[in-house]
Every structure is written in C-alpha cells, then in structure tokens.
Scaffold this active site. Structure first.
Site, short mmCIF file in Angstrom:
data_model
loop_
_atom_site.label_atom_id
_atom_site.label_comp_id
_atom_site.label_asym_id
_atom_site.label_seq_id
_atom_site.Cartn_x
_atom_site.Cartn_y
_atom_site.Cartn_z
CB SER A 83 -0.92 0.02 1.23
OG SER A 83 -0.16 0.28 2.41
CE LYS A 84 -0.03 8.47 -1.37
NZ LYS A 84 0.22 8.78 0.03
NE ARG A 85 -2.94 4.77 5.70
CZ ARG A 85 -4.19 4.55 6.09
NH1 ARG A 85 -4.44 3.69 7.07
NH2 ARG A 85 -5.19 5.18 5.52
#
Length: 509
Positions: free
Chosen positions: A265-267
């Site tokens: 994920s980007k996070r």
C-alpha cells in the site's frame, strides 16, 4: 488461421497508477509481443464520481516512460475505438436491453433506504452475506415483482432505476484460469450485480465484458482482486451468446509488503520511504505528494526488469533481462499463484546493475544535467572521468553529484570521527612535505601524485597507511570514497594545495 492475440490494460483514471497496475500492463505487453499480437490501452472511466483530473495523462506518461507502448489506445487510435468507456455508452445500453428482453436482467427501483432496510433484515435473520440475490430480489421493488404497467409508470415518471443481472439459482460456473487452474463457483454465491447505474452508465462488469468482446480481446490478464468477479463475467458471456469467443483469463498474484504481511500500500511505502507510483504524483484535491520511481532515480529498464520478476519465474538463474529477452522468455504458465513480496532493496540492486552497464558518456549526461540545476559548468571530459570513478559506488544517477560534490567544491566540513583518529602530527608533517613537492610541478596527474606520495613517505619515514585517510579528509572532507589518485587528477594541482591549506586552517597544523 489462428486468431490474433489481443490483450488490454484497462486502468481507471482515479489517481496515480499503482506499481501493481504497471506490472499488469507489463505482463500484458510481454504476452502480446511474444505472440505477435496487439497490446491495447483502454481507459475505464464509467464511474465519473471517482474521476481525478490529470490521472489519465499520468497513466499514459508512465507507460511511455517505461516503454510499455500500446498498439491501440486513445493516442494511438485503432479500428475498435473509441478507447475511453465514457464515449461508448450506447454500446452498453444496447446489450443491457438485450439481456432484459431475454429475461437475463431486470429493472430495480429500490431506494437507498429500502436497500439498507433489506440488509438490516438479513443481518437480524443471521444471514452471513446480506446481498441482493436470487432469493432476496423477490421481496424487493423490481420488474420481477412489479407488473408491467407499474414498471412502465415508474419509468415514465422518471423514477430512478438500475439494471441488475438475473443470476440463475444453483448452477455451477466454471472458469479455467491460466494461472490458477479450474475455478468453480455455484451461482448461490453470486449476487445480482448492477449492470447499469441510475445515471445510465454501465458498471465495470458489463462495460468490460462488452468492450472485451467488441475489441476482440483474446486474453484477459489482470489482478487477483478481480478473480471473485470472474464467474459473473463468465455468466455475462454466456447470457450474451459470446461463450465461444470468451477470452482466456489469467489472474495475477498480489504485490505484498516487503515483509509479506498484507497487500502493498501507499501508506506503508510512505512510512518506509520508498515509492509505489512510477512517477511523482500530487493529489489534486488534498495536495498530498507521493514520490515516484522516476524522480527517485530509478532507470526505466531497471524498474521493468524488477517488476517482471515479481510474480514470474523464468525457470533459470538469469536475473538481468533486456525487454527483448523478457519478451522471449515470458510465459503465463510460470506466473506464481502466491503473492510476491515487494523487495525495495532488490529494486535498488537492479538499478545498480543497470547503472554499471551504462557507458561513462551515458552516465555523464545525468551528472551534467544535475550540475546545470546547481549552476555549475563541467566539461564532458571531466564528467566522464567522475562517472568512471563513481560508477561502482552509486545506486542512483543523482548520486554522481550528491556523493561527488567535492569534485567541484572545496569541503566545508570534515568527518569528525576520521579527523579525531587520523589528523595527527605525523599526518600534518607528511602533508606539508607532500604539498611542497606538489609545488614543484606545473600539473598533477594521478600517477605523479602517487610517485610524490611514495617519495614523501621515504623522506619522512612515515608509512602511507598512516596518512592516506588524512589526505582524503583534506581533499574531500570524507573518510572514504573512490580511488584517491583519480580524485587528485580530476580536481587538479591548485585545488589540492588549496584544500590541504584549508584543512590545516580548519583542523590544525
């Protein structure tokens, strides 16, 4: 005659293209090229509420940077266009109407409140999966429970409605996936998905099946997240009478976090400081910035090589592949079912290998471009000499400047640990003697410097091992780096004398 292989990459313009999407595009491209087929880029923008300004252009630029070039698409054109779903609305409505006329779909007039009430009733009845399906539809407000007159009246009054697929009860849907083998699903586990929304736009399910058929797509290679929807798509092919021309499906494994625990994920990437987008992206609504692989200094060929091996195994020990070699070696049969860990250190390793394979002239172009932004001039000869010295020590092209500023600027500071350990009286005495010898030469090559260092060592009785790190500290401010004779030759006699004097002044003489 064998049918031409035609594959498509069909992203939605809802933001930056995730690196998992890039891998999907790459696998489609490799499969098409290996089979002398066509790779199509289609924009799936039926959900206008999620459209993000600039994302369509971002997708095209990212693929262009990575040289994953479509044969057909918005920019390229082609005989099966338009290649943007929002411009193909009439196609979908035609086939939705066909399904209704053949009793394979129906109108549903349920309000959001009525749908919520239905779900609550099912939850209270301990139904594990409260959905609109072949059982619950008979208690809802649709053309299966209303009379024809009631349906017509509602439509004439402009009452909002959707079109849902009429999934049969207790039938088995079979799908032979090229990655996962046979997938069998009972229709009792498939709900009556919406095919056309109340705004008249199709959902992904109807639009992608219709478009794949009309564009003569032979193989659908897409992410694992679409596997649960695949049986519904098979039903649509059957209902529309296209079962004989249905494409082969291949559902790709997920990209996982580096520790293998969950989807990439980007996070998580932001927290750990690595990109998951091919290029820099700023979210238009929030202004949130995300770094891209391109701007971080990854070479396109290195990133493509890295991505190709995330989920696919060539069956050999070979790791470095040109795009031509990937086309030749790629096979869907060797794609793994299990998710692939996204190892950013491996991505960096690939970048290093590709940098090492470049000529000094190619690397010097990166350095000269970086120097322009710093307002520093540099000859081609000097840039190539620096590239030769640093090429084995860098991971990204920008490090030619970041780790080699001392080639252009005298040190402003000195490594404190090295200074405390190596800047001793012996070193100072040695450097004074070395400097005097340099002054007797009009120029200073690396070979001459080495000779003068040996002469100074003999005259002072001080071994080179005791002073070389102090000399490096004086010239670069650092305790380590590339071949010091090469550094001396590039910076030149005047800079060497000036920097030794400056070190005496700063560190003590």
């Amino acid at each position: 005659m064998n049918q031409e292989v035609r594959v498509r990459f069909a992203p939605s313009p809802t933001g930056a293209l995730h690196i998992g999407g890039v891998r999907t595009a790459l696998y489609n491209y490799l499969f098409a090229k290996q089979n002398n087929g066509k790779f199509i880029l289609r924009i799936e923008d039926t959900d206008q509420t999620r459209f993000v300004e600039g994302s369509e252009e971002y997708i095209q630029e990212a693929l262009n940077w990575l040289r994953i070039q479509p044969d057909e698409g918005i920019l390229e054109g082609g005989e099966y266009g338009p290649y943007k779903q929002s411009e193909r609305k009439e196609h979908y409505l035609k086939y939705a109407q066909q399904l209704i006329e053949e009793d394979k779909a129906y109108y549903a007039f349920d309000t959001p409140e009525e749908l919520d009430a239905m779900r609550e009733r099912l939850k209270e009845a301990k139904v594990a999966n409260p959905v609109y399906d072949n059982i619950t539809r008979m208690s809802m407000k649709n053309s299966l429970t209303l009379s024809e007159e009631e349906v017509n009246a509602k439509m004439e009054a402009g009452e909002p409605y959707v079109i849902r697929i009429k999934v049969p009860r207790k039938e088995e849907v079979r799908l032979n996936d090229m990655v996962r083998g046979w997938v069998l699903v009972n229709t009792a586990n498939i709900d009556d998905k919406i095919l056309v929304k109340s705004d008249g736009m199709p959902t992904y399910h109807l639009a992608n099946v219709v478009d794949d058929h009309l564009m003569k797509i032979t193989h659908v290679i897409r992410g694992e997240e679409w596997l649960p929807s695949a049986p519904l798509h098979v039903l649509l092919y059957q209902f529309l009478g296209w079962e004989d021309t249905m494409p082969r499906f291949a559902h790709l494994p997920l990209l996982l976090k580096p520790d293998g625990n969950g989807k990439l994920s980007k996070r998580d990437a932001d927290k750990k400081g690595y990109p998951v987008f091919p290029m820099d992206w700023t979210e238009p609504l929030t202004g949130e910035f995300s770094m891209g692989f391109r701007e971080a200094g990854y070479l396109p060929d290195a990133l493509v090589n890295f991505l190709a091996l995330l989920g696919w195994n060539p069956g050999t020990e070979q790791e470095i592949f040109s795009i031509e070699e990937l086309v030749e070696a790629f096979s869907i049969e060797r794609i793994n079912k299990a998710g692939a860990k996204f190892d950013i250190e491996k991505a960096q390793w690939f970048n290093q290998q590709y940098i090492k394979s470049k000529s000094n002239k190619e690397l010097s172009a990166y350095l000269i471009e970086e120097l322009k932004t710093e307002g520093i001039g540099c000859s081609q000869e000097k840039a190539e000499a620096i590239s030769q010295l640093l090429r084995e020590r860098i991971t990204f092209p920008k490090e030619l400047w970041l780790s080699g500023t001392y080639f252009f600027q005298d040190p402003e500071s000195y490594d404190e640990k090295v200074a405390n350990k190596k800047w001793k009286d012996e070193a100072i005495a040695f450097l004074k003697g070395f400097k005097e010898k340099i002054n007797t030469h009009s120029e200073l090559t690396g070979e001459q410097a080495h000779k003068l260092l040996n002469e100074t060592s003999e005259e002072t009785g001080i071994g080179l091992g005791k002073v070389m790190q102090a000399l490096r500290l004086a010239l670069t401010g650092q305790g380590g780096g590339p071949d010091l004779m090469g550094v001396i030759e590039i910076v030149g006699k005047d800079a060497v004398i000036r920097r030794i004097d400056k070190a005496f002044s700063s560190l003590g003489s």
